[in-house]
Design a protein around this motif. Structure first.
Motif, mmCIF file in Angstrom:
data_model
loop_
_atom_site.group_PDB
_atom_site.id
_atom_site.type_symbol
_atom_site.label_atom_id
_atom_site.label_comp_id
_atom_site.label_asym_id
_atom_site.label_seq_id
_atom_site.Cartn_x
_atom_site.Cartn_y
_atom_site.Cartn_z
ATOM 1 N N PRO B 148 10.817 -12.586 28.116
ATOM 2 C CA PRO B 148 9.515 -13.082 27.064
ATOM 3 C C PRO B 148 8.324 -12.125 27.990
ATOM 4 O O PRO B 148 9.059 -13.348 29.290
ATOM 5 N N ASP B 152 0.116 -12.144 27.763
ATOM 6 C CA ASP B 152 0.642 -10.623 27.058
ATOM 7 C C ASP B 152 0.724 -9.657 28.999
ATOM 8 O O ASP B 152 0.361 -8.833 29.302
ATOM 9 N N ASP B 320 -5.395 -5.569 19.623
ATOM 10 C CA ASP B 320 -3.960 -6.309 18.618
ATOM 11 C C ASP B 320 -5.070 -6.166 17.233
ATOM 12 O O ASP B 320 -5.945 -6.309 17.312
ATOM 13 N N SER B 323 -2.352 -9.395 13.025
ATOM 14 C CA SER B 323 -1.532 -9.394 12.534
ATOM 15 C C SER B 323 0.350 -9.670 12.791
ATOM 16 O O SER B 323 0.179 -10.082 13.968
ATOM 17 N N ASP B 324 1.285 -9.163 12.103
ATOM 18 C CA ASP B 324 2.254 -9.225 12.437
ATOM 19 C C ASP B 324 2.403 -7.697 13.227
ATOM 20 O O ASP B 324 1.901 -6.656 12.966
ATOM 21 N N GLY B 325 3.907 -7.682 13.038
ATOM 22 C CA GLY B 325 4.599 -6.306 13.657
ATOM 23 C C GLY B 325 4.540 -5.237 12.226
ATOM 24 O O GLY B 325 4.312 -4.256 12.174
ATOM 25 N N GLU B 348 8.169 -8.467 19.580
ATOM 26 C CA GLU B 348 7.772 -9.541 18.960
ATOM 27 C C GLU B 348 7.386 -10.380 20.216
ATOM 28 O O GLU B 348 7.780 -10.199 21.732
ATOM 29 N N PRO B 349 5.940 -10.976 20.340
ATOM 30 C CA PRO B 349 4.856 -10.884 19.149
ATOM 31 C C PRO B 349 4.097 -9.410 19.921
ATOM 32 O O PRO B 349 2.882 -9.535 19.669
ATOM 33 N N GLN B 350 4.121 -8.757 21.301
ATOM 34 C CA GLN B 350 3.515 -7.148 21.912
ATOM 35 C C GLN B 350 3.190 -6.417 20.354
ATOM 36 O O GLN B 350 2.499 -5.308 20.542
ATOM 37 N N ASN B 351 4.490 -7.147 19.455
ATOM 38 C CA ASN B 351 4.100 -5.605 17.646
ATOM 39 C C ASN B 351 2.989 -5.328 17.408
ATOM 40 O O ASN B 351 2.921 -5.166 15.964
ATOM 41 N N ARG B 352 2.680 -7.038 17.152
ATOM 42 C CA ARG B 352 1.500 -7.101 16.604
ATOM 43 C C ARG B 352 -0.157 -5.881 17.190
ATOM 44 O O ARG B 352 -0.941 -5.957 16.464
ATOM 45 N N CYS B 353 0.197 -5.276 18.593
ATOM 46 C CA CYS B 353 -0.323 -4.153 18.435
ATOM 47 C C CYS B 353 0.102 -3.123 18.366
ATOM 48 O O CYS B 353 0.958 -2.348 18.122
#
Lengths: 380, 380
Positions: B148, B152, B320, B323-325, B348-353
């Motif tokens: 992971p 970021d 960002d 919130s979530d993906g 995840e959790p980068q896919n909040r962007c």
């Protein structure tokens, strides 16, 4: 534990760990390029007649399209080659899913071999045929079986019989042939394919077919799963430096390229140039006519020097120097030393010849001027 | 003989015989290209901000060089990339034998993976890092282990520890990172390399390094056998559609590419363009300045909409969405439907962007105009 761990330790001290196959491969190049030779000899060539490039150049419309795209080159090319595939499909009367565009036939052959050939798999080609195909086969661990030419022609019957004998996954046949310039009627190849084994894919390289007589292209259905045809913009279309080739084949096979190809590998200007080149039938006809003229001129120069030009369905003429490979190599070396870039067949007995690409008068004048001296030097 | 021969017969009835590996591969594409999306939506994008292309374009000298080469495109490119390698060597203060030029970093990664990775070989990368690298590893049968991100940022210590744990042949690290835009000091990466296992080659992808702060490029000797660095003309140099990348590494490793690469695979105009682009330091500085301005503007637009721009050392800004993906995907889909091509991180959790490429004012104006509506739609 002196066994595994110690070995592993030794292996890990050796730096990057190549695959056994990569480790075994030589760092060869199928051809030495003319620029490399120019650097070696310390002078540019006066005539570049060795790589079957089209000195007549690409269509002016293709040039304009590439120039217009230069300022847009910040964009990746279309990964699907959608417009070019659509135009090619219309041009050939097939569907876009019969067409895969790639980075020249060389690139497409690499992908195809990768899809089919693993270590120990057998492949059949002719002794002295296209070395870049052999390079790819060796590069993926394939075992090449070679059959001799029949006279100066590739021998479909012998190729397909050998494919059956060795259970080949691929059999390579160029029509017209490089380096000999010879050709078969397309219908004769189709007839010979009755003996193509069911588990063997025919790779029919038609790189030169646009300068061959009517009837040379194989009259097959694009959906025929027994073969894949290779075409290119590098020869008669005059765009070797653009790197645009395409495969015509059954949709399943064509889709297979998507498993391994470099999806964003096409140059955007090259895509635009190929599209414009394909649309310019007048330029194609012009180049075909220039090639016919140049073939006549090269043949005449050969005869004037007591040599024998072979019939050609390509944009080059292969010239029988009338002796053996040693003599032809001496002629070639002398031509190169005199500033004329030519090449020659690799294998006996075809290596009694040199191979001269078509070109405009100026280049052929330079060849005509150098050949008598080159023969003199070669004859010692 | 119902055993072997019967099986062989069945196999030979199935048409082209793929390798077991090829058979197992899906026909995927690492990215869906913007042209494909335009065809799907039936309209062109108003702003092309998704592929980290440089809308600022290439150097005018590079454009001129490519245009001048268009009429010479009948010649294959120099197979040795001699002049470009010499210029790159001088530029980096290394030797030409430290440099391999190839068809973009994508092409070079394919060759590198092919040299190192066979079925079952282990490779380490970050969860959510460059998918085209993963595509190549899977394509040669490699087994990917992913670590992971740390916050970021890619996590060199974790990557190298995982490489030791799984005995990886390759470990991939992008610095600066794509898709997050984050970066490490080059000196910190070199320090972390003390934990790089001896049998693991570090693939350090520095595609975006020309727009990163001073000190981001890894301060390593080009002859250091522990790593290979990847650079490109596709990003800050604005030549994505030309397909020119290069590797910097130890001569043995660099020479290895000659075993498998497509020697005549480079577009001749692209070679000329890259040479001219490299010589135009003024244009590079201009683009670097434009990128800095655009990063500020994209960040401001994000903040005006209540979103959080992440710090960036690249030619894009990752935003960002708070919130979530699922929410970020809804924002992205809305932007796309409004004619703004952007992409987003996969994991995840980068896919909040979402990820927005730098560009001139007109493109960023279009993004600024669309974002409030896209957020409205995404919030239902």
């Amino acid at each position: 534990m002196p066994g595994g761990p110690a070995c592993a330790y030794v292996a890990r001290m050796t730096g990057p760990r190549y695959t056994p196959l990569a480790q075994s491969l030589p760092a060869t190049v199928p051809f030495v390029g003319p620029e490399t030779q120019e650097r070696q000899r310390g002078a540019p060539f006066a005539a570049r007649l060795g790589a079957n490039e089209s000195i007549f150049g690409p269509s002016p419309h293709a040039i304009a399209a590439m120039q217009a795209t230069a300022s847009e080159i910040w964009m990746y090319g279309d990964a699907e080659n959608h417009d070019l595939r659509a135009s090619l499909a219309a041009h050939h009367g097939v569907r876009p899913d019969n067409i895969m565009v790639g980075e020249g036939i060389d690139g497409l052959l690499g992908y195809l071999v990768r899809l089919m050939v693993g270590p120990g798999d057998t492949v059949v080609t002719s002794e002295g045929a296209y070395p870049t195909f052999n390079y790819h086969v060796a590069g993926f661990g394939g075992v090449l079986h070679k059959v001799p030419y029949k006279g100066d022609h590739e021998d479909p019957a012998a190729l397909f019989a050998k494919a059956a004998e060795v259970d080949a996954k691929l059999v390579y046949l160029a029509n017209p042939d490089n380096p000999m310039g010879s050709w078969h009627r397309g219908a004769d190849i189709v007839a010979a394919m009755q003996a193509l084994p069911a588990g063997t894919l025919l790779v029919l390289d038609e790189a030169y077919v646009e300068c061959a007589p009517e009837g040379t292209a194989a009259p097959v259905d694009a959906d025929d799963p027994r073969l894949v045809r290779m075409r290119t913009f590098s020869k008669v279309y005059g765009m070797a430096g653009a790197r645009v080739g395409y495969a015509i084949g059954a949709p399943d096979l064509i889709a297979g390229f998507n498993k391994v190809r470099n999806h964003f590998g096409m140059n955007r200007a090259a895509q635009a140039g190929a599209l414009a080149a394909l649309a310019d039938g007048d330029w194609l006809a012009h180049v075909q006519s220039e090639i016919a003229t140049a073939r006549g001129r090269i043949s005449a120069i050969a005869r004037e020097n007591g040599l024998t030009p072979l019939p050609s369905a390509t944009n080059f003429v292969t010239i029988d120097c009338g002796s053996d490979g040693t003599f032809a190599k001496a002629v070639l070396d002398s031509l190169v030393s005199l500033g004329i870039f030519v090449r020659m067949p690799f294998a006996e007995p075809q290596n009694r010849c040199i191979r001269v690409s078509c070109g405009p008068s100026a280049e052929l004048d330079a060849f005509a001027a150098a050949l008598p001296r080159a023969l003199e030097i070669a004859r010692g």
